[in-house]
Design a protein around this motif. Sequence first.
Motif, PDB file in Angstrom:
ATOM      1  N   ALA A 134       0.843  -1.206   0.000  1.00 21.90           N
ATOM      2  CA  ALA A 134       0.000   0.000   0.000  1.00 21.90           C
ATOM      3  C   ALA A 134       0.876   1.254   0.000  1.00 21.90           C
ATOM      4  CB  ALA A 134      -0.928  -0.004   1.208  1.00 21.90           C
ATOM      5  N   ARG A 135       1.962   1.229   0.793  1.00 26.61           N
ATOM      6  CA  ARG A 135       2.897   2.363   0.791  1.00 26.61           C
ATOM      7  C   ARG A 135       3.531   2.535  -0.583  1.00 26.61           C
ATOM      8  NH1 ARG A 135       7.154   1.643   5.235  1.00 26.61           N
ATOM      9  NH2 ARG A 135       8.038   3.272   3.953  1.00 26.61           N
ATOM     10  N   LEU A 136       3.893   1.420  -1.225  1.00 28.24           N
ATOM     11  CA  LEU A 136       4.491   1.481  -2.557  1.00 28.24           C
ATOM     12  C   LEU A 136       3.501   2.046  -3.566  1.00 28.24           C
ATOM     13  CD1 LEU A 136       6.856   0.745  -4.471  1.00 28.24           C
ATOM     14  CD2 LEU A 136       5.768  -1.493  -4.748  1.00 28.24           C
ATOM     15  N   ARG A 137       2.264   1.588  -3.511  1.00 34.87           N
ATOM     16  CA  ARG A 137       1.248   2.095  -4.451  1.00 34.87           C
ATOM     17  C   ARG A 137       0.969   3.578  -4.237  1.00 34.87           C
ATOM     18  NH1 ARG A 137      -0.759  -3.239  -3.870  1.00 34.87           N
ATOM     19  NH2 ARG A 137      -2.004  -2.747  -2.045  1.00 34.87           N
ATOM     20  N   ALA A 138       1.125   4.057  -3.007  1.00 38.10           N
ATOM     21  CA  ALA A 138       0.906   5.478  -2.733  1.00 38.10           C
ATOM     22  C   ALA A 138       2.025   6.334  -3.336  1.00 38.10           C
ATOM     23  CB  ALA A 138       0.818   5.718  -1.223  1.00 38.10           C
ATOM     24  N   ARG A 139       3.225   5.765  -3.441  1.00 42.59           N
ATOM     25  CA  ARG A 139       4.361   6.515  -3.980  1.00 42.59           C
ATOM     26  C   ARG A 139       4.501   6.381  -5.482  1.00 42.59           C
ATOM     27  NH1 ARG A 139       8.563   3.993  -0.092  1.00 42.59           N
ATOM     28  NH2 ARG A 139       8.859   2.909  -2.038  1.00 42.59           N
ATOM     29  N   ILE A 140       4.159   5.216  -6.010  1.00 45.03           N
ATOM     30  CA  ILE A 140       4.380   4.929  -7.431  1.00 45.03           C
ATOM     31  C   ILE A 140       3.070   4.465  -8.053  1.00 45.03           C
ATOM     32  CG2 ILE A 140       5.656   3.492  -9.069  1.00 45.03           C
ATOM     33  CD1 ILE A 140       7.724   3.027  -6.887  1.00 45.03           C
ATOM     34  N   ARG A 141       2.754   5.043  -9.182  1.00 43.68           N
ATOM     35  CA  ARG A 141       1.561   4.584  -9.902  1.00 43.68           C
ATOM     36  C   ARG A 141       1.954   3.372 -10.749  1.00 43.68           C
ATOM     37  NH1 ARG A 141      -3.059   7.993 -10.427  1.00 43.68           N
ATOM     38  NH2 ARG A 141      -2.684   9.891  -9.257  1.00 43.68           N
ATOM     39  N   LEU A 142       1.312   2.268 -10.453  1.00 45.95           N
ATOM     40  CA  LEU A 142       1.595   1.045 -11.181  1.00 45.95           C
ATOM     41  C   LEU A 142       0.355   0.586 -11.923  1.00 45.95           C
ATOM     42  CD1 LEU A 142       3.548  -1.026  -8.494  1.00 45.95           C
ATOM     43  CD2 LEU A 142       4.500   0.126 -10.472  1.00 45.95           C
ATOM     44  N   ASP A 143       0.590  -0.008 -13.076  1.00 44.15           N
ATOM     45  CA  ASP A 143      -0.474  -0.637 -13.831  1.00 44.15           C
ATOM     46  C   ASP A 143      -1.075  -1.735 -12.946  1.00 44.15           C
ATOM     47  OD1 ASP A 143      -0.858  -3.237 -15.859  1.00 44.15           O
ATOM     48  OD2 ASP A 143      -1.716  -1.343 -16.595  1.00 44.15           O
ATOM     49  N   CYS A 156       0.947  -4.340 -10.618  1.00 41.86           N
ATOM     50  CA  CYS A 156       0.707  -4.318  -9.171  1.00 41.86           C
ATOM     51  C   CYS A 156       0.345  -5.718  -8.675  1.00 41.86           C
ATOM     52  CB  CYS A 156      -0.400  -3.322  -8.862  1.00 41.86           C
ATOM     53  SG  CYS A 156      -0.546  -2.943  -7.127  1.00 41.86           S
ATOM     54  N   ALA A 157      -0.471  -6.429  -9.413  1.00 45.48           N
ATOM     55  CA  ALA A 157      -0.856  -7.788  -9.032  1.00 45.48           C
ATOM     56  C   ALA A 157       0.356  -8.720  -9.066  1.00 45.48           C
ATOM     57  CB  ALA A 157      -1.955  -8.312  -9.956  1.00 45.48           C
ATOM     58  N   GLN A 158       1.250  -8.526 -10.043  1.00 48.01           N
ATOM     59  CA  GLN A 158       2.449  -9.355 -10.120  1.00 48.01           C
ATOM     60  C   GLN A 158       3.393  -9.073  -8.953  1.00 48.01           C
ATOM     61  OE1 GLN A 158       4.004  -8.534 -14.032  1.00 48.01           O
ATOM     62  NE2 GLN A 158       2.792 -10.150 -14.978  1.00 48.01           N
ATOM     63  N   VAL A 159       3.554  -7.808  -8.597  1.00 45.76           N
ATOM     64  CA  VAL A 159       4.401  -7.446  -7.456  1.00 45.76           C
ATOM     65  C   VAL A 159       3.802  -8.033  -6.171  1.00 45.76           C
ATOM     66  CG1 VAL A 159       5.233  -5.511  -6.053  1.00 45.76           C
ATOM     67  CG2 VAL A 159       5.348  -5.378  -8.550  1.00 45.76           C
ATOM     68  N   ASP A 160       2.504  -7.929  -6.020  1.00 43.40           N
ATOM     69  CA  ASP A 160       1.813  -8.480  -4.851  1.00 43.40           C
ATOM     70  C   ASP A 160       2.052  -9.984  -4.751  1.00 43.40           C
ATOM     71  OD1 ASP A 160      -1.040  -9.796  -3.909  1.00 43.40           O
ATOM     72  OD2 ASP A 160      -0.536  -7.995  -2.768  1.00 43.40           O
ATOM     73  N   SER A 161       1.868 -10.678  -5.856  1.00 41.13           N
ATOM     74  CA  SER A 161       2.053 -12.123  -5.875  1.00 41.13           C
ATOM     75  C   SER A 161       3.505 -12.494  -5.561  1.00 41.13           C
ATOM     76  CB  SER A 161       1.646 -12.680  -7.238  1.00 41.13           C
ATOM     77  OG  SER A 161       1.880 -14.062  -7.299  1.00 41.13           O
ATOM     78  N   ALA A 162       4.452 -11.780  -6.163  1.00 38.78           N
ATOM     79  CA  ALA A 162       5.872 -12.073  -5.925  1.00 38.78           C
ATOM     80  C   ALA A 162       6.244 -11.843  -4.465  1.00 38.78           C
ATOM     81  CB  ALA A 162       6.737 -11.211  -6.833  1.00 38.78           C
ATOM     82  N   ALA A 163       5.752 -10.766  -3.874  1.00 38.99           N
ATOM     83  CA  ALA A 163       6.061 -10.479  -2.473  1.00 38.99           C
ATOM     84  C   ALA A 163       5.512 -11.576  -1.558  1.00 38.99           C
ATOM     85  CB  ALA A 163       5.488  -9.118  -2.071  1.00 38.99           C
ATOM     86  N   HIS A 164       4.290 -12.010  -1.796  1.00 39.29           N
ATOM     87  CA  HIS A 164       3.707 -13.075  -0.981  1.00 39.29           C
ATOM     88  C   HIS A 164       4.474 -14.391  -1.165  1.00 39.29           C
ATOM     89  CE1 HIS A 164       0.250 -10.382  -0.419  1.00 39.29           C
ATOM     90  NE2 HIS A 164       0.040 -11.088   0.671  1.00 39.29           N
ATOM     91  N   GLN A 165       4.898 -14.683  -2.389  1.00 34.45           N
ATOM     92  CA  GLN A 165       5.645 -15.920  -2.629  1.00 34.45           C
ATOM     93  C   GLN A 165       6.993 -15.900  -1.928  1.00 34.45           C
ATOM     94  OE1 GLN A 165       5.819 -16.453  -6.884  1.00 34.45           O
ATOM     95  NE2 GLN A 165       3.615 -16.752  -7.061  1.00 34.45           N
TER      96      GLN A 165
END
Length: 123
Positions: free
Chosen positions: A52-61, A65-74
């Motif tokens: 959420a902090r990252l999305r507030a700083r950087i606008r991502l497609d 965003c879903a790929q970053v979320d999935s990678a972080a959880h993995q």
Amino acid sequence: MDGLLITAPTVPAPVTAAPPAVPAAVPAALEEADVVAALRLKAAAVIDAELARLRARIRLDPGVCAQVDSAAHQVVELLIRPACQRLLAQAGSPAGARQADALARLFALDTSERAGGQAVWSR
């Protein structure tokens, strides 16, 4: 209707015997499972807050965003999986209780927040 025999269903006799006793190791095993669930809940909360902090700083497609979320959880799942597996393998033993206590203290886990007995954070 020749040859067709209809019979009333049989009703099983009521159970009058007491339920089997729960082994002493079961409550301890539940405690270890609660620690694993709390650890996964806390990890998911930390990941979600950081994303959420990252999305507030950087606008991502949204797809990125879903790929970053999935990678972080993995990545986090791969980091905590060995500790969770060891803990569950030792559940009900003194070593399991010590390890559960150590994890709960190390990560300041609240085991009362188990997600209704459901598996938590399975992505």
